[in-house]
Scaffold this motif. Sequence first.
Motif, short mmCIF file in Angstrom:
data_model
loop_
_atom_site.label_atom_id
_atom_site.label_comp_id
_atom_site.label_asym_id
_atom_site.label_seq_id
_atom_site.Cartn_x
_atom_site.Cartn_y
_atom_site.Cartn_z
N ALA A 638 0.83 -1.19 0.00
CA ALA A 638 0.00 0.00 0.00
C ALA A 638 0.87 1.25 0.00
CB ALA A 638 -0.92 -0.01 1.22
N GLY A 639 0.27 2.34 -0.37
CA GLY A 639 0.98 3.60 -0.46
C GLY A 639 0.98 4.10 -1.88
N THR A 640 1.67 5.20 -2.12
CA THR A 640 1.73 5.73 -3.49
C THR A 640 2.44 4.72 -4.38
OG1 THR A 640 1.82 7.98 -2.65
CG2 THR A 640 2.52 7.62 -4.93
N ARG A 641 1.80 4.34 -5.46
CA ARG A 641 2.36 3.30 -6.32
C ARG A 641 1.92 3.51 -7.76
NH1 ARG A 641 -1.13 -1.88 -3.97
NH2 ARG A 641 -2.93 -0.68 -3.29
N ALA A 642 2.83 3.20 -8.66
CA ALA A 642 2.58 3.35 -10.09
C ALA A 642 3.00 2.08 -10.79
CB ALA A 642 3.37 4.54 -10.63
N PRO A 643 2.42 1.81 -11.96
CA PRO A 643 2.80 0.59 -12.68
C PRO A 643 4.20 0.70 -13.26
CG PRO A 643 1.33 1.93 -14.02
CD PRO A 643 1.40 2.60 -12.67
N LYS A 644 4.87 -0.44 -13.34
CA LYS A 644 6.15 -0.53 -14.02
C LYS A 644 6.08 -1.68 -15.01
CE LYS A 644 9.16 1.42 -10.45
NZ LYS A 644 10.41 1.20 -9.67
N ALA A 645 6.87 -1.56 -16.07
CA ALA A 645 6.71 -2.53 -17.17
C ALA A 645 8.04 -3.10 -17.64
CB ALA A 645 6.01 -1.86 -18.35
N ASN A 646 7.98 -4.35 -18.07
CA ASN A 646 9.03 -5.00 -18.85
C ASN A 646 8.52 -5.12 -20.28
OD1 ASN A 646 9.16 -5.96 -16.00
ND2 ASN A 646 10.99 -7.03 -16.70
N TRP A 647 9.44 -5.02 -21.24
CA TRP A 647 9.06 -5.12 -22.65
C TRP A 647 10.05 -6.00 -23.40
CZ3 TRP A 647 4.68 -2.46 -24.19
CH2 TRP A 647 4.21 -1.46 -23.32
N SER A 648 9.53 -6.88 -24.21
CA SER A 648 10.40 -7.63 -25.11
C SER A 648 10.58 -6.84 -26.38
CB SER A 648 9.77 -8.99 -25.44
OG SER A 648 8.79 -8.85 -26.45
N GLY A 649 11.32 -7.40 -27.31
CA GLY A 649 11.32 -6.88 -28.67
C GLY A 649 10.16 -7.48 -29.43
N GLU A 650 10.16 -7.24 -30.71
CA GLU A 650 9.08 -7.72 -31.57
C GLU A 650 9.09 -9.25 -31.64
OE1 GLU A 650 7.52 -6.94 -36.15
OE2 GLU A 650 9.50 -6.28 -35.50
N VAL A 651 7.94 -9.85 -31.43
CA VAL A 651 7.79 -11.30 -31.49
C VAL A 651 7.19 -11.66 -32.85
CG1 VAL A 651 6.61 -13.29 -30.50
CG2 VAL A 651 7.52 -11.51 -29.00
N ILE A 652 7.81 -12.58 -33.53
CA ILE A 652 7.35 -12.97 -34.85
C ILE A 652 6.04 -13.73 -34.74
CG2 ILE A 652 7.89 -14.31 -36.93
CD1 ILE A 652 9.61 -11.82 -36.53
N ALA A 653 5.08 -13.40 -35.60
CA ALA A 653 3.80 -14.10 -35.62
C ALA A 653 3.98 -15.51 -36.15
CB ALA A 653 2.80 -13.33 -36.47
N ASP A 654 3.05 -16.37 -35.78
CA ASP A 654 3.01 -17.77 -36.25
C ASP A 654 4.25 -18.55 -35.82
OD1 ASP A 654 1.53 -19.80 -37.50
OD2 ASP A 654 2.67 -19.60 -39.36
N ARG A 655 4.80 -18.18 -34.68
CA ARG A 655 5.97 -18.89 -34.16
C ARG A 655 5.81 -19.01 -32.64
NH1 ARG A 655 11.71 -16.35 -35.46
NH2 ARG A 655 10.98 -16.86 -37.55
N TRP A 656 5.91 -20.24 -32.13
CA TRP A 656 5.79 -20.46 -30.69
C TRP A 656 6.96 -19.81 -29.95
CZ3 TRP A 656 1.93 -22.05 -27.75
CH2 TRP A 656 0.90 -22.83 -28.31
N VAL A 657 6.66 -19.18 -28.82
CA VAL A 657 7.70 -18.67 -27.94
C VAL A 657 7.34 -19.00 -26.50
CG1 VAL A 657 8.46 -16.79 -29.45
CG2 VAL A 657 6.65 -16.37 -27.77
N HIS A 658 8.36 -19.20 -25.70
CA HIS A 658 8.19 -19.37 -24.27
C HIS A 658 8.60 -18.07 -23.60
CE1 HIS A 658 10.00 -20.34 -20.24
NE2 HIS A 658 8.85 -21.00 -20.11
N VAL A 659 7.73 -17.56 -22.73
CA VAL A 659 8.01 -16.33 -22.00
C VAL A 659 8.06 -16.66 -20.52
CG1 VAL A 659 7.26 -13.97 -21.52
CG2 VAL A 659 6.77 -15.00 -23.76
N ALA A 660 9.10 -16.21 -19.84
CA ALA A 660 9.21 -16.37 -18.39
C ALA A 660 9.46 -15.00 -17.78
CB ALA A 660 10.35 -17.33 -18.03
#
Length: 739
Positions: A638-660
């Motif tokens: 609790a307290g003042t808080r804002a969202p933070k983000a992680n970003w990957s690069g571009e993921v190719i469509a029609d290709r399986w990827v595992h994200v952890a």
Amino acid sequence: MSVSDDSRGARAPRVAAPAEPSNSPSSGGDNHRTPPRRQVLKLGASLLTVSGSSALLAACGGGGGGSSPAFGPLPAPASAPAPAPTPASTSAPAPTPAPPAAAAKISSFALAVMPDTQFYARYATAAESDQYDKRFGSAPFAAQTKWIAANAKALNIPFTIHLGDVVDQVGKPDQWKVADAAMKVLEDAKLPYSVLAGNHDVLKDFDYSVDPVGGTDADRDPTKEPYIQWFGPERAKKQTTFGARDPSGFHEYHVFEAQGQKFMVLSLSWRISAAGIAWARQVIAKNPTLPVVLVNHQLLNIDADGKSPLETDYGRMLWEKLIRDNDQIFMTLNGHHHGAAHLTKTNDFGHKVEEMVVDYQMAYQGGNGLMRLYEFDLTNKQIRVLSFSPWVPQKPANTLNTFDQAVLTTPNEAFVIDVDFAQRFAGFNKSFGTGSATIDSSLVDQARAMILANYKDPATVEQRPAANSDDYPKVANTLAHWRFFGGAVNQPVLPGTVVADVTGNNPLHRDALNQGGIVGAADGDIVWTDDRHYLSAAPGSVRFLNTNKNTPRLSYFLTDAAAPINAQTLENGYTVEAFIKIDKSWASGNQAWMNIMTRDGRRGDLAGYSGGDPESPPMLFAISSLREVQWEVVPSPAGTRAPKANWSGEVIADRWVHVAIVNDPVSHDTTMYVEGAPVLRNASAIPGLATLSATSPWVVGGGSWDGARADGFFGNIGEVRVVAAALTPAQWLTSRKAA
């Protein structure tokens, strides 16, 4: 171009927005902010795997200043073997073998080309935790220019070309300072270069396909543009090759000489105006005998297959208004679009114009220091292209992984263009010649040998597919593990169908159709498939079909209101894993910001919330408008808080990827891994995952916006696992069960 740029189509004009979270991939500064997430044609779109050998290259010496090769001299050629002694019984001496014929020298020079350096500038700043130096002890921007300075003499590099997007956020002076220091290495070495402003280097960024009139150099006040302040005409004039800047101060040309021949490099910044084009034509007309390399930030794009050339509206405009009737322009170079491609066109004179795009910013580590050499072999009538990283060999060996490639070898990264230079230039320069043969051998071959000298490929871990559906590590503190298989292939996962949780505690169910403002959803919008990631032990997945945010149509799975996981805040660290495949028909306009998984509720209702998009859920595991993986969360304390983000690069469509996604229990730093490689843009100091209430469900395949269902997934989801502990790669679902 970067995260705020759509690499596959039109983008909307930038609009004012609330201040971005510190780890948001904004492409602007104080006057250049990222719009709210819900603006799906966001101005703006790291891990696009660079094609090629997956072998790892061990570290060796790095490039410093001076004129000696950064990696030491080339190995001396082996001496010829001594002739065998003449036998005593032989009446006449045996003839002495002739010495090997010396290889004929060639007339050749090379241009160094630096594609978009924006992330190198951004993530080498204190504001972004000096991520490169902290992790690797060096940074790619400086590594590139130091390598050029150290090897320009040995490799006969008379000129360097920067393709624009010098920085990522135009309003952040510290990023300009990084760029300033890196490019000053060339200036101190008296090595001339051209530079231009990319869309991230200007205060107003409008794509030509969105607004073909506004957003050009004519709409800018040079006195307010950081690019002009840092890389203005006065700085450019100090270079021996400098010709002129146009009245706007954004476009420039240089004339360099190599092997007795003169060439022009004409560098045009982002969105040239009609007056700018007129200036460029005048420059060419005043230098009627010079072959011209035309450099832009944007011109050629790459198609969805990641390798085929794709013409842009802006590139077609430049072709019609500047290139096709100017025979002197024989070659164009640009960045902006993620990847590499080559297109040969024919101008009005029946001559070839070679167009090439190269931009590595969405590759591992924001480009991993990758750059190019273009060798002009005047003797053998060829342009040879080498794509390589001088930074990878500098990295500590224990940081290297399969995404570290010092030399790229695929056809769109290493290729040869046949050019009879004298014949090609005969229409405007009949005296163009081969020049003096002073070079011992191909400069590209020499550069490759320098980069790869003394290398030993580190051992690679061979990941093996699962032997059966139970062949994966079972780990303590697993809160939920959903495995989507069990139904008949291509048959609907009917509403109400329960997907078991391996722990038995938190089953999912497909929600009833058309809830919360959804329109037109049908039973067949989720189907069972036997398609899966090759490292997933689950024998199938579910495929989400017909999702369209404009309809709005989507389907999804929910935990029950009483599920224990709803109350979990995971403040002692966590790991979230998912196997996903984006549908090949994915389009930003229809599926941008689609969710892999969320938690229900409005994050703006959290006590102390401070940040943008209060209508969003408190946790977003999503795919952005540029097919980047987004992990954006509000911390739980609790307290003042804002969202933070992680970003990957571009993921190719029609290709399986595992994200952890792994959150450390002590530092609460969060690291995202895509296919096992850590992404560049990670977030720090984020304890836990906020929840609105103990009855707010987790949602797989969809999300919400301001309380209404929204942003459904389009493609396949295989397994999803949530663990209340920070797991190592050996414990991930991509690993195998202990023997």
